[in-house]
Scaffold this motif. Structure first.
Motif, PDB file in Angstrom:
ATOM      1  N   ARG A  48     -90.844   2.711  39.378  1.00  0.00           N
ATOM      2  CA  ARG A  48     -92.239   2.039  40.059  1.00  0.00           C
ATOM      3  C   ARG A  48     -91.914   0.727  39.781  1.00  0.00           C
ATOM      4  NH1 ARG A  48     -96.048   6.279  41.000  1.00  0.00           N
ATOM      5  NH2 ARG A  48     -95.427   8.147  39.865  1.00  0.00           N
ATOM      6  N   ASP A  62     -98.850  -0.615  38.355  1.00  0.00           N
ATOM      7  CA  ASP A  62     -97.391  -0.072  38.836  1.00  0.00           C
ATOM      8  C   ASP A  62     -97.675   0.364  40.342  1.00  0.00           C
ATOM      9  OD1 ASP A  62     -96.699  -0.350  36.166  1.00  0.00           O
ATOM     10  OD2 ASP A  62     -96.677   1.794  35.911  1.00  0.00           O
ATOM     11  N   THR A  66     -92.506   5.638  44.015  1.00  0.00           N
ATOM     12  CA  THR A  66     -91.228   5.645  43.244  1.00  0.00           C
ATOM     13  C   THR A  66     -90.169   5.246  43.979  1.00  0.00           C
ATOM     14  OG1 THR A  66     -91.042   7.942  43.262  1.00  0.00           O
ATOM     15  CG2 THR A  66     -92.470   7.275  41.393  1.00  0.00           C
TER      16      THR A  66
END
Length: 207
Positions: A48, A62, A66
């Motif tokens: 991330r 974050d 991903t």
């Protein structure tokens, strides 16, 4: 490489992961010591994107997304001090927006590291068209830059530093920005040039 910062920022780059991260890896950053990271962007161990806004709460966040291996991603992270918001855009789309306090950065002129920053390695990834701005990019700017294919075609006046790594598609140990020519850096360690993700050249890290 020094970067004189205001209270807000925008950061933009293309990135491709060549291998899964083995921990935290520095994409680019301005940190000199713990707790003194302002516009630093890290790659987390779970792939991330983690931008920072030191001297504020929270100090980082974050991405929801991903990053997958061997795919190019256009990433923009912003911090708007006047609005108290931080955004992450991935491939032209808003991935995350959070509220952040509005304190000024601890330092306003700090060294910029691309890849290994003497705390975390650069990981195994390719980077291209890194642009640092004195104000956050708008959602329209982000969409435009993603559609164009590389930021060099349409650089806003707020850009403070821009490295496209197009000096050569391979070889050469210098990385000269198109803006802010006092910030010429050197390729060190396992950093080399390679074919661009978009455009001509990119920097490849394997450390």
């Amino acid at each position: 490489a020094g970067f004189a910062k205001g209270p807000s920022y925008g950061a933009e780059y293309w990135v491709k992961l060549n291998a899964a991260p083995t921990g935290f890896h520095n994409i680019f950053g301005d940190g000199e010591a713990g707790g003194d990271f302002f516009m630093m962007n890290y790659l987390t161990g779970s792939s991330r994107i983690r931008p920072h806004f030191s001297n504020n709460t929270p100090v980082s966040t974050d991405s929801n997304a991903t990053l997958q291996l061997n795919l190019p991603y256009h990433v923009v992270t912003t911090y708007d001090n006047s609005a108290g918001t931080a955004n992450i855009y991935i491939n032209g789309t808003l991935d995350k927006s959070i509220a952040v306090t509005t304190n000024a950065p601890t330092n306003t002129n700090k060294q910029v590291f691309i890849g290994d920053d003497n705390r975390e390695s650069g990981g195994n990834l390719n980077l291209q068209d890194i642009a640092l701005y004195s104000s956050p990019l708008s959602a329209a700017d982000v969409r435009s830059h993603r559609a164009i294919g590389y930021v060099g075609n349409d650089v806003p006046t707020t850009v403070r530093q821009f490295w496209n790594f197009d000096e050569a598609s391979s070889g050469s140990d210098a990385a000269a920005p198109l803006f802010g020519t006092d910030n010429i850096g050197a390729f060190t360690g396992s950093a080399t040039r390679t074919t661009g993700l978009v455009g001509i050249g990119a920097a490849e890290f394997n450390n």
